[in-house]
Design an enzyme around this catalytic site. Structure first.
Site, PDB file in Angstrom:
ATOM      1  N   LYS A 116       0.805  -1.217   0.000  1.00 50.02           N
ATOM      2  CA  LYS A 116       0.000   0.000   0.000  1.00 50.02           C
ATOM      3  C   LYS A 116       0.839   1.269   0.000  1.00 50.02           C
ATOM      4  O   LYS A 116       0.475   2.268  -0.623  1.00 50.02           O
ATOM      5  CB  LYS A 116      -0.950  -0.017   1.196  1.00 50.02           C
ATOM      6  N   GLU A 200      -3.161   6.269   8.907  1.00 50.02           N
ATOM      7  CA  GLU A 200      -4.051   7.083   8.093  1.00 50.02           C
ATOM      8  C   GLU A 200      -5.099   7.733   8.987  1.00 50.02           C
ATOM      9  O   GLU A 200      -5.459   7.184  10.042  1.00 50.02           O
ATOM     10  CB  GLU A 200      -4.786   6.233   7.052  1.00 50.02           C
ATOM     11  N   ARG A 292      -6.353  -8.175  -9.753  1.00 48.60           N
ATOM     12  CA  ARG A 292      -6.975  -9.456 -10.120  1.00 48.60           C
ATOM     13  C   ARG A 292      -8.439  -9.212 -10.459  1.00 48.60           C
ATOM     14  O   ARG A 292      -8.938  -8.084 -10.345  1.00 48.60           O
ATOM     15  CB  ARG A 292      -6.898 -10.427  -8.943  1.00 48.60           C
TER      16      ARG A 292
END
Length: 498
Positions: A116, A200, A292
């Site tokens: 990430k 975050e 995916r």
């Protein structure tokens, strides 16, 4: 050209891939564990090979064994489905190294977007909106506390290599920070082998909206509009729909272009999904990219008329996309319910056992992607999803009403499942009005509101009696709603077997 594909997966997604391949005249190879010898994907494939024991680590995660089978059977390509090895850069790399096409993005793209923090750094040049927080992994507790105070509580500690809600902790004040960070790091190490975490700002009640993208090997990338995925339990989706009921055409185009830019940032090839958090003011923030095919891809197929698996295969063969962004438009509305073998009355605890009765709904606008038949066993070793129930309508209201009708027609006994929960959501005013977020279950769901399930013995007797009456009286119509049947979880009783 691809003539034979090995599907490195099981259940409904393996069948889903094989069906599209068959329509394209491509032969298929199934792999299976000892627990899946009688599985439908094994029966459907042209060839099938057992790759090991029931546990995923002993079968569906055995990279070298799967490649050995692929080479022995001279397959041209491998489709990983979702889950298992679908986002494993090493698997894609090893397949390429032995001359087998990996139907998916490059190993470099998988690796980049799988982290990430690296993903955020990669998209920074495209001015992608991101949630305020750290740009690098944090390890020093003192420094981390200082950063948390600067960002402002509540904050979210997240595993850099994470997904599915693992390695994630919400912290509301400084006093809990150190303990929660240690828990997040420990869980990240356990789940991903990587203890890197970052901070975050916690967005308390966001919507989870994702955008489907598709790219070819010639630099063409388009978006296929968005999916609303805000109905979740344990940070995992249960109900999805396309399009979202809250996006304006202008915001849809803006987020779509943003998703295309994310794909460009990693030279993306194939089908992928860019996920966003959207706050109550419709400000959106990049969350992550899934490299995916998504579980919920059918709702996108329904509103675009495209077969995403076929598009993946065409891209893998080197073909250019046969359409441009301007050629795409939304037609109608689609809703998907993940029918899990879980008990919605007991914190969605997984269940296992035999499908005593199993009758799929039919009729206009109803699609069922599944991997089971009546009498089959739900194994303890894998994800507890029984099926994906998808309904399509000319508008959102028709799609929702059709879902309610399909749930009522869907007969499942012997296993706890989420059909009754799905009907609860479809009938709830917050969902019907579109005024909901990721805290829907927390804010509105009460297990006591679901109808009481029959006992196991009663369900079996009812199934036998229904079959007898049908044979003797042949009624014109029969509608059975048997969403659940077992009052306790067999999964809980048998999990010691793992």
């Amino acid at each position: 050209m691809i003539k034979k594909i090995l599907v490195a997966n099981r259940g409904e997604i393996a069948l889903r891939v094989m069906r599209s391949a068959k329509e394209m005249g491509i032969k298929t190879v199934a792999i299976f564990s000892e627990a899946d010898r009688g599985a439908l994907h094994v029966q459907f494939a042209d060839e099938a090979v057992c790759v090991g024991g029931p546990k995923s680590a002993d079968s569906y995660l055995r990279i070298e064994k799967i490649l050995e089978v692929s080479l022995d059977l001279q397959v041209d390509a491998i489709h990983p489905g979702y889950g298992f090895l679908s986002e494993n850069a090493l698997f894609a790399q090893r397949a390429e190294a032995v001359g087998i096409t990996f139907i998916g993005p490059s190993p470099a793209s998988i690796d980049l977007m799988g982290n990430k923090l690296a993903a955020k750094a990669a998209v920074a040049n495209y001015n992608i909106p991101m949630v305020p927080g750290t740009k690098e992994a944090i390890t020093n507790i003192t420094e981390a506390k200082k950063i948390a105070q600067e960002v402002g509580f509540p904050i979210l500690i997240k595993a850099s290599a994470g997904g599915g809600g693992k390695g994630m902790r919400i912290v509301t004040d400084l006093g809990d920070f150190e303990e929660q960070m240690q828990l997040a790091v420990s869980e990240a190490v356990s789940a991903f082998g990587d203890g890197a975490v970052f901070i975050e700002k916690y967005i308390g009640s966001p919507r989870h909206i994702e955008v489907q993208v598709l790219g070819d090997k010639h630099g063409n990338i388009v978006h296929l509009f968005e999916r609303e995925c805000s109905i979740q339990r344990r940070h995992q989706k249960v109900i999805e729909e396309a399009p979202s009921s809250v996006l304006t055409p202008a915001l849809r185009e803006e987020m779509g272009q943003c998703a295309v830019n994310v794909a460009k940032a990693c030279n993306y090839i194939g089908a992928g999904t860019v996920e966003f958090l959207v706050d109550e003011n419709l400000n959106y923030y990049f969350l992550e990219m899934n490299t995916r095919l998504q579980v919920e891809h059918p709702v996108t197929e329904q509103i675009t008329g495209l077969d995403l698996v076929k598009e993946q295969i065409k891209v893998a063969q080197g073909e250019s996309l046969s359409f441009k962004q301007g050629d795409l438009k939304i037609e109608g509305h689609a809703v998907e319910l993940r029918v899990y073998a879980e008990d919605p009355r007991n914190n969605f605890l997984p269940d296992i056992g035999k499908l005593v009765s199993y009758k799929r709904p039919q009729g206009p606008g109803v699609r069922v992607d599944d991997g089971f038949e009546e009498g089959m066993e739900i194994p303890i070793y894998y994800d507890p999803m029984i099926a994906k129930l998808v309904t399509f309508g000319q508008n959102r209201q028709e799609a929702i009403d059709r879902m309610i009708r399909a749930i009522d027609e869907y007969e499942i006994t012997g296993i706890e499942n989420t059909l009754a929960f799905g009907k609860f959501v479809m009938q709830h005013e917050a969902f019907r009005s579109g005024n909901f977020d990721t805290k829907f279950i927390q804010n509105y769901y009460n297990p006591e509101l679901l109808s009481s399930p029959p006992a196991q013995e009663e369900a079996e007797v009812a199934a036998v009696l229904a079959a007898f009456l049908y044979k003797t009286t042949k009624p014109k119509t029969t509608t059975t709603f048997a969403a659940t049947s077992v009052s306790t979880s067999n999964w809980k009783k048998n999990r010691s077997q793992l």
